[in-house]
Design a protein around this motif. Structure first.
Motif, mmCIF file in Angstrom:
data_model
loop_
_atom_site.group_PDB
_atom_site.id
_atom_site.type_symbol
_atom_site.label_atom_id
_atom_site.label_comp_id
_atom_site.label_asym_id
_atom_site.label_seq_id
_atom_site.Cartn_x
_atom_site.Cartn_y
_atom_site.Cartn_z
ATOM 1 N N ARG A 1 13.808 -13.264 11.838
ATOM 2 C CA ARG A 1 12.677 -13.372 10.903
ATOM 3 C C ARG A 1 11.874 -12.074 10.900
ATOM 4 O O ARG A 1 11.801 -11.376 11.914
ATOM 5 C CB ARG A 1 11.750 -14.519 11.323
ATOM 6 N N ALA A 2 11.266 -11.800 9.757
ATOM 7 C CA ALA A 2 10.425 -10.605 9.663
ATOM 8 C C ALA A 2 9.414 -10.778 8.543
ATOM 9 O O ALA A 2 9.657 -11.523 7.581
ATOM 10 C CB ALA A 2 11.288 -9.379 9.389
ATOM 11 N N THR A 3 8.295 -10.109 8.673
ATOM 12 C CA THR A 3 7.267 -10.098 7.629
ATOM 13 C C THR A 3 6.701 -8.685 7.535
ATOM 14 O O THR A 3 6.345 -8.097 8.556
ATOM 15 C CB THR A 3 6.117 -11.079 7.967
ATOM 16 N N PHE A 4 6.656 -8.152 6.335
ATOM 17 C CA PHE A 4 6.021 -6.846 6.151
ATOM 18 C C PHE A 4 4.510 -7.006 6.212
ATOM 19 O O PHE A 4 3.988 -8.106 6.004
ATOM 20 C CB PHE A 4 6.350 -6.287 4.759
ATOM 21 N N THR A 5 3.820 -5.912 6.408
ATOM 22 C CA THR A 5 2.396 -5.897 6.063
ATOM 23 C C THR A 5 2.349 -5.332 4.635
ATOM 24 O O THR A 5 3.273 -4.611 4.225
ATOM 25 C CB THR A 5 1.573 -4.980 6.992
ATOM 26 N N PRO A 6 1.305 -5.629 3.876
ATOM 27 C CA PRO A 6 1.230 -5.074 2.515
ATOM 28 C C PRO A 6 1.335 -3.547 2.530
ATOM 29 O O PRO A 6 1.995 -2.956 1.685
ATOM 30 C CB PRO A 6 -0.143 -5.537 2.020
ATOM 31 N N GLN A 7 0.722 -2.904 3.533
ATOM 32 C CA GLN A 7 0.759 -1.435 3.607
ATOM 33 C C GLN A 7 2.186 -0.952 3.808
ATOM 34 O O GLN A 7 2.610 0.027 3.189
ATOM 35 C CB GLN A 7 -0.121 -0.928 4.775
ATOM 36 N N GLU A 8 2.935 -1.622 4.690
ATOM 37 C CA GLU A 8 4.320 -1.199 4.956
ATOM 38 C C GLU A 8 5.162 -1.263 3.691
ATOM 39 O O GLU A 8 5.901 -0.336 3.363
ATOM 40 C CB GLU A 8 4.964 -2.121 6.007
ATOM 41 N N LEU A 9 5.041 -2.380 2.987
ATOM 42 C CA LEU A 9 5.880 -2.558 1.803
ATOM 43 C C LEU A 9 5.493 -1.582 0.693
ATOM 44 O O LEU A 9 6.358 -1.034 -0.013
ATOM 45 C CB LEU A 9 5.776 -4.013 1.317
ATOM 46 N N CYS A 10 4.204 -1.345 0.584
ATOM 47 C CA CYS A 10 3.724 -0.392 -0.413
ATOM 48 C C CYS A 10 4.240 1.012 -0.084
ATOM 49 O O CYS A 10 4.774 1.719 -0.944
ATOM 50 C CB CYS A 10 2.204 -0.437 -0.425
ATOM 51 N N GLU A 11 4.116 1.393 1.178
ATOM 52 C CA GLU A 11 4.546 2.735 1.628
ATOM 53 C C GLU A 11 6.053 2.908 1.379
ATOM 54 O O GLU A 11 6.509 3.949 0.899
ATOM 55 C CB GLU A 11 4.210 2.864 3.122
ATOM 56 N N LEU A 12 6.789 1.877 1.703
ATOM 57 C CA LEU A 12 8.246 1.911 1.516
ATOM 58 C C LEU A 12 8.601 2.132 0.043
ATOM 59 O O LEU A 12 9.458 2.950 -0.305
ATOM 60 C CB LEU A 12 8.795 0.551 1.964
ATOM 61 N N THR A 13 7.920 1.391 -0.828
ATOM 62 C CA THR A 13 8.200 1.505 -2.262
ATOM 63 C C THR A 13 7.896 2.923 -2.753
ATOM 64 O O THR A 13 8.697 3.537 -3.455
ATOM 65 C CB THR A 13 7.332 0.490 -3.057
#
Ligand code: SF4
Length: 409
Positions: free
Chosen positions: A78-90
């Protein structure tokens, strides 16, 4: 990277994305452009065309839909991004030209509202902080507060709510924590807001857009015993009622063992999925209705021939049609004649009578069309004009062996 690996893998069964999107111009100091030609595609291991970056916000689901790899009772990473992580990745992937947009979905973490709030944070970081203007397809979580749908719709280009299964009974059986109402209510809300936003745009060009690329949905095929006729009637209803841009169909890939599901070694019904896509095209662009294509005595599509050929073979009394005189609507119903070639025929015959050779230039697929047309009164197929003979010609390859669906698994 570990989260990305887990969460992009968890998203691979989600097929409701396509390259068609909305147009959004970059602004001074901003980043990215949304293009009608859409976002990057890739091919998943199971042979599907997928769009990058297609990822879940989280796969830590509290629900237990029996067909889903991410259900709470499955023992998976299982895993969950933080909003910052997903934004940075994009943003980083966009800058490296790996992707042209984001397809954001999620399992239900804690509650539908909590999940939506986290996903909206990603949207806001991208659109407001980074002024990202690339394409974003957002999966709304059924059962969330309409205010959250409203907020997400202001940032997303396309939104979808998965209808999941073709019937209410199927949903009760396989996804007991979801209800038909929880799915239909946000669909209806999105539909009304899209119309509302379009009206406001007519009054003021600066009125905010709402889901400018429209809404879509996804339906799983083959997890329940529902017939094709049920699926097609539901799609027809969704297109008419909510003006959906697309209904995506996903052949069920067995990932869990359960008494209410097909056995785990069952091949995903890819050819059936393909036939339903073909029929969906007939509903949207060729003027067919679900009732014409299937009925109680004929509730499933033939695997041998495509739905248009199948319909034509069952309605041979309407054929052959004369290319030089048939109305446009009837030309559209001829197997092998598409929308573009039908339009070309109608335009060209105003200037003079069309010959069989003209049809080749108009890219009519004559290997199918020749059985259903005449040209200047002549029938060109070298087979008797009766159902069994034509069906045999349409289904046999040159060496007379029937076509088979290739397996991607
Ligand atoms: S809500 Fe159901 S379908 Fe969606 S991730 Fe959770 S278990 Fe899977």
């Amino acid at each position: 990277m570990q989260k990305l690996k887990i969460l992009s893998d968890s998203a691979k069964y989600d097929v409701s994305c396509s390259s068609s999107g909305s147009k959004r111009k970059n602004t001074a100091g901003g980043i990215g452009n949304g293009h009608l030609t859409g976002i990057c595609h890739s091919w998943s291991a199971d042979g599907r065309c997928i769009s990058l970056l297609k990822v879940l916000y989280s796969n830590l689901c509290i629900y237990d839909c029996v067909y889903c790899v991410n259900r709470v009772t499955n023992d998976i990473q299982r895993a969950t991004f933080t909003p910052q992580e997903l934004c940075e990745l994009t943003i980083q992937f966009y800058r490296r030209n790996y992707i042209e947009g984001l397809f954001l979905s999620s399992a239900v973490v804690k509650s539908p509202d909590y999940t939506m709030e986290c996903m909206i944070k990603v949207l806001k970081l991208l659109r407001v902080n980074h002024r990202f203007n690339g394409y974003i397809h957002f999966k709304a979580i059924p059962g969330c507060d309409p205010k959250l749908i409203e907020e997400a719709g202001l940032y997303a280009d396309r939104m979808s709510v998965n209808i999941e299964l073709p019937s209410v009974n199927g949903l009760k059986l396989l996804a007991p924590q979801k209800s038909h109402n929880q799915i239909i209510t946000p669909m209806s809300y999105i539909h009304n807001r899209i119309i509302d936003a379009r009206e406001q745009k007519k009054v003021s060009r600066s009125a905010p857009s709402f889901v400018s690329a429209g809404q879509s949905t996804q339906m799983i095929i083959g997890a329940t015993k529902d017939h094709d006729i049920t699926i097609l009637h539901l799609s027809e209803y969704l297109y008419k009622k909510f003006l959906l841009k697309r209904v995506y169909y996903s052949a069920y890939v067995p990932v869990n063992q359960h008494p209410n599901l097909p056995a785990v070694y069952t091949e995903p019904p890819l050819l059936r999925e393909h036939r339903i896509y073909q029929a969906d095209w007939l509903l949207r662009f060729y003027g067919f209705t679900a009732n014409e294509l299937l009925d109680e005595s004929h509730p499933n599509f033939s695997m041998d021939v495509d739905p248009k050929c199948d319909w034509a073979l069952r309605n041979l009394h309407l054929f052959p049609v004369e290319i030089n005189t048939a109305p446009y609507e009837m030309l559209l119903r001829v197997p092998g004649i598409g929308v573009t070639s039908a339009l070309k025929i109608v335009r060209a015959r105003r200037l003079g009578s069309l010959s069989y050779d003209h049809l080749k230039k108009f890219r009519v697929v004559l290997k199918r069309a020749r059985f259903f047309i005449t040209c200047r009164g002549k029938y060109y197929a070298d087979t008797p004009f009766e159902q069994d003979s034509i069906r045999m010609c349409l289904t046999a390859k040159k060496d007379n062996t029937p076509y088979e669906q290739m397996s991607f698994f």
